[in-house]
Enzyme design. Sequence first.
Site, PDB file in Angstrom:
ATOM      1  N   SER A   2      11.849   5.237   2.654  1.00 36.15           N
ATOM      2  CA  SER A   2      10.486   5.043   2.173  1.00 36.15           C
ATOM      3  C   SER A   2       9.484   5.368   3.273  1.00 36.15           C
ATOM      4  CB  SER A   2      10.307   3.604   1.705  1.00 36.15           C
ATOM      5  OG  SER A   2       8.997   3.409   1.243  1.00 36.15           O
ATOM      6  N   GLY A   3       8.490   6.196   2.946  1.00 45.12           N
ATOM      7  CA  GLY A   3       7.485   6.598   3.923  1.00 45.12           C
ATOM      8  C   GLY A   3       7.794   7.876   4.643  1.00 45.12           C
TER       9      GLY A   3
ATOM     10  N   THR B 148       7.785  12.077  -1.823  1.00 43.10           N
ATOM     11  CA  THR B 148       6.910  12.376  -2.963  1.00 43.10           C
ATOM     12  C   THR B 148       6.013  13.569  -2.665  1.00 43.10           C
ATOM     13  OG1 THR B 148       6.932  10.046  -3.604  1.00 43.10           O
ATOM     14  CG2 THR B 148       5.172  11.407  -4.505  1.00 43.10           C
TER      15      THR B 148
ATOM     16  N   ASN C 113       5.078   2.261   3.503  1.00 42.23           N
ATOM     17  CA  ASN C 113       4.459   3.418   2.868  1.00 42.23           C
ATOM     18  C   ASN C 113       3.355   2.926   1.947  1.00 42.23           C
ATOM     19  OD1 ASN C 113       3.826   5.862   1.777  1.00 42.23           O
ATOM     20  ND2 ASN C 113       5.782   6.213   0.767  1.00 42.23           N
TER      21      ASN C 113
ATOM     22  N   SER D 176       4.450   4.290  -1.965  1.00 42.49           N
ATOM     23  CA  SER D 176       5.910   4.322  -2.057  1.00 42.49           C
ATOM     24  C   SER D 176       6.346   4.398  -3.514  1.00 42.49           C
ATOM     25  CB  SER D 176       6.494   3.064  -1.409  1.00 42.49           C
ATOM     26  OG  SER D 176       7.898   3.036  -1.566  1.00 42.49           O
ATOM     27  N   SER D 177       7.250   5.338  -3.820  1.00 41.08           N
ATOM     28  CA  SER D 177       7.813   5.442  -5.161  1.00 41.08           C
ATOM     29  C   SER D 177       8.808   4.312  -5.360  1.00 41.08           C
ATOM     30  CB  SER D 177       8.511   6.801  -5.353  1.00 41.08           C
ATOM     31  OG  SER D 177       7.609   7.856  -5.228  1.00 41.08           O
TER      32      SER D 177
ATOM     33  N   GLY E 244      15.222   6.459  -0.686  1.00 42.15           N
ATOM     34  CA  GLY E 244      16.187   6.687   0.381  1.00 42.15           C
ATOM     35  C   GLY E 244      16.971   5.423   0.701  1.00 42.15           C
TER      36      GLY E 244
ATOM     37  N   GLU F  67      18.004   2.082   2.223  1.00 40.95           N
ATOM     38  CA  GLU F  67      17.141   0.972   2.629  1.00 40.95           C
ATOM     39  C   GLU F  67      17.950  -0.116   3.317  1.00 40.95           C
ATOM     40  OE1 GLU F  67      14.913  -0.420  -0.697  1.00 40.95           O
ATOM     41  OE2 GLU F  67      13.570   1.326  -0.710  1.00 40.95           O
TER      42      GLU F  67
END
Length: 1135
Positions: free
Chosen positions: A107-108, A112, A157, A160-161, A387, A389
């Site tokens: 994330s980050g 995206t 992020n 973040s998605s 991703g 985590e």
Amino acid sequence: MEVKTSLLDNMIGVGDMVLLEPLSEDSFLENLRNRFDHSEIYTYIGSVVISVNPYRSLPIYTSDKVEEYRNRNFYELSPHIYALADEAYHSLRDQDKDQCILITGESGAGKTEASKLVMSYVAAVCGKGQEVNKVKEQLLQSNPVLEAFGNAKTVRNDNSSRFGKYMDIEFDFKGDPLGGVISNYLLEKSRVVKQPRGERNFHIFYQLLSGASDDTLKKLKLHRDFSKYNYLSLDSAVVNGLDDATNFRTVRNAMQIVGFMEDEVQSVLELVAAVLKLGNIEFKPESRCNGTDESRIKDKNDLKEMCELLGIEQSVLERAFSYRTVEAKMEKVSTTLNVAQAYYARDALAKNLYSRLFTWLVTRINESIKAQTKTRHKVMGVLDIYGFEIFEDNSFEQFIINYCNEKLQQIFIELTLREEQEEYVREGIEWTNIEYFNNAIICDLIENNQNGILAMLDEECLRPGTVTDETFLDKLNTVCAEHQHFESRLSKNSKFLNDHSLPHSCFRIQHYAGKVLYRVEGFVDKNNDLLYRDLSQAMFKANHSLIKQLFPEGNPAKVNLKRPPTAGFQFRASVGTLMKNLQTKNPNYIRCIKPNDKKAPHIFTESLVRHQVRYLGLMENVRVRRAGYAFRQAYEPCLERYKMLCKQTWPHWRGPAREGVEVLMANLQVPAEEFSYGRSKIFIRNPRTLFFLEERRRQCLQDLATLIQKIYRGWKCRSHFLLLKKSQIVVAAWYRRYAQQKKYQRIKSATTVVQSYTRGWQARKLLRELKYQKRCEEAATTIAAYWHGTQARMELRRLKQEARNKHAVTVIWAYWQGTKARRELRQLKEAARNKHAVSVIWAGWQGTKVRREYRKFFRANAGKKIYNFTIQRIMQKYFLGLKSSLPSMSPIDKTWPTRPYLFLDGVHTELRRIFHLWRCKKYRSQFTEEKKAVYEEKLEASEIFKDKKALYPSSVSQPFKGDYLEISKNPKYQKLNSTVDEKVLLADVVNKINRANGKGTARIFLLTKKSVVLADQKTGQVKASVPLPDLSSVSVSTQSDGFFALKLKEGSASAVKGDFLLSSEHLIEIITKLHRIGATDQEQLNIDISDEFLVQFKQDKVCVKFIQGAPKNGNSVSCKRKNNRLLEVSVPTTA
């Protein structure tokens, strides 16, 4: 001249990690840092792109960059995400290979944004056209909608998605996009009810409260203050760099472009508002008489407003929060809910409501962007998924996410090795096996159907009896204790008994990316994902159309006692489907890396990047690529790049490219074991060999540059000398020309002077001769003139004497006549004076006599009688004048004579009113009964359509005929006439509009006092018969078109096939007659006049929208289908 920048030219660090020498983790990180510091955020590992998030805008995504990478070889330019996108697009278009682009990272890391860049590049390089541009715009605008509802601000992020997204973009044979299909995976719905510290809920909640208008918030019963909603965290409500109000307007515009109707957008916002209201419902405990605890709602205001939004009875939902009904075969047991269970039910409803809304949004977007043609399409898939985590507190969501990343890592290794092997086989190079870590053992630990962790979790959830997270952990300790990648404090393996970093309520899995500690608390509840049936049934009872679609299991007629599948089972099935889909496509990889945790530019945290490099397996990827040959290149570009190193190949090689490369390598004396020849490429084993070639090329380029400079200087000096020589010749030529011109001018001037003197002498001689001849002629003329003058004067004297004698006689006669006339005048004046005196005396006598008579008779009432006489005379004159100037007998003639005197104003107005009433009566007495009925219909049409529909003025002059087909007389319609029992009030041919393409089909339209009948024009067969009581309303537009919609009542027998959309040239007459018949039946028919209305076609509602446009196909109205839910009628603009 176009300048090409190769991967090896002006290189900062190493552009392709395969060429890194020496290869180690430290050198790998140092190369990434070096390139990151110089704003080079992209690096290759063969065909894999590494993307380091710069956390700032870089000028490398302009339209010029798009053109630079368009139609270029992958290694021809410096590393860029556009190069990978171009390679994938051209492989799909030219080689007919389905492609997939896998974007991974934590994330980050910029996943995206990377997916947006890929989609924008493909949209920029594919074809153009109105339909193609519309499809591209819809595909691109689907991103803001999904980001608003599926993204949130986290500690890592700001955007973040919180869901996985896989989009299949479909192309035709030309490479133009036709549409797409989006699949979503595991929305983090627990975020709806609870967010970690420093994070916030999904974007749409904050965007709605910040960007919606005051009227919209009032309709949704919301306030702008975030603090009034329990589901919204306040510590991170405002994010720097995010403008929620602007983003809300962007989302509304994107939803309109994608194809959402206005009522659908409103329904979505109502559900979002309902989720916020749901979070404000709080419960208080109460004790029943039997000693059991139950819950009650504290403040019912939020519950009331939520029920009003969703159209639910408040008592139904309140009971669903207080009681739970359990069904077992034929028995129902109702139990009360305590406060904890009520809060659980509230949060479960909120999570399910939002999760199902998100799934509906994805489905609705797919309906708009899906390809309309059913031929085979080429497909490019873009996977943007969470991703790996590793948090301080890892729960069920992190376990599922990391399982997905294990599967992606497995397919990445398999596809990378397969691609490598296929290329060696294709090129005829001997293949050597490569040793690598296979994470299939970890995937099997999680997904094994018998003793995998997910299977045991499902088994524990379905097991009768008391089921807790601790019993699940005990089962893991029993079954997985001996597994080398599973660790637990309570497992049979005693080596972890003294490991105090491993708590008792946790277990640890050694993933490919490292060890992750999972807290078992919440695993069972999150996997069950239960929503009480009472809440589902309460939602289904709502009058909100969208709510009924989201909770189909709440339908009492379709009660299913079977337990729904668990969240883990659903996700494992969807991941399996995704893996099968990816294995059928050619993979392209983008590995995203986050350089720091501060989300700041120019900061490269080595420990963080090292961790990501390890769990992404990048070093292993480099070793796989280098296990065979580190570098490969096609013969043509290889020869083009290094041909200057050999005299035989420089400057031009006339033979095949492979032979030229062989001559080149032989001349350079490169050892044979350092390279191999494939069918279309040369393979170089060691990067040192490539660097040797590059060093020789650099030296040769320096020598060539010196040679070019020498030749250029010589050419420049020679050109300057030739230019001076040419200039001297030009100057000499111009001077000689100038001197000759001067000499010629002098000779010409002297000749002109001599000629002028000669011509002057000749002219003067001729002039003297002419003057002498002229003087002789003038002398003779003068003598003749004097003689003629003498004779004329003598004749004049004679005539004057005669005239004097005659004038004297005339004067004497005139004096005599004057004397005689004056004498006669004096006599006449004297006689006139005498006669006038007599008249004056007589007039005086008559006046005296009249005055005496006046005094005798009129002395008493003279004023009143004179006044009455005057008034009588004026009125007589007024009426006689009015009689002669009356207007025509037409009732619409508004002229009237002007009044002559002010005091007649009231009489004049009343006479005008009486005359108008009298002539209207005379005009009405001429009407027949039929004519009266026609005028009554015309009057009713005026009340319905006047100043409301542009078609009405043109219909005023057209009589209402009714039976335009003469159905009772025409033998063609004898069979149709016999099927209709009642009298036909109107018969006409109309067009029935088809929703699929907007085209019309001719139908016979019959109207009786009881029903409307539609029949086939050719055969006369009845297609539909609708009783008039089944009609609820009629919808027409305000334009000059003939379209109208017959809307049927819901639940009626005629409403099975939906409403009718028709077009007629006699629309005004049809609607008027329908309205009159409805008025006589005591049930008024509604007439809806609007430029946009909904029509029900079977199960779907379609919006019919009328717009004014330029005339096409003459001046006719055209109807065109825009998408599955929109018909657009283009009406020519009237002058």
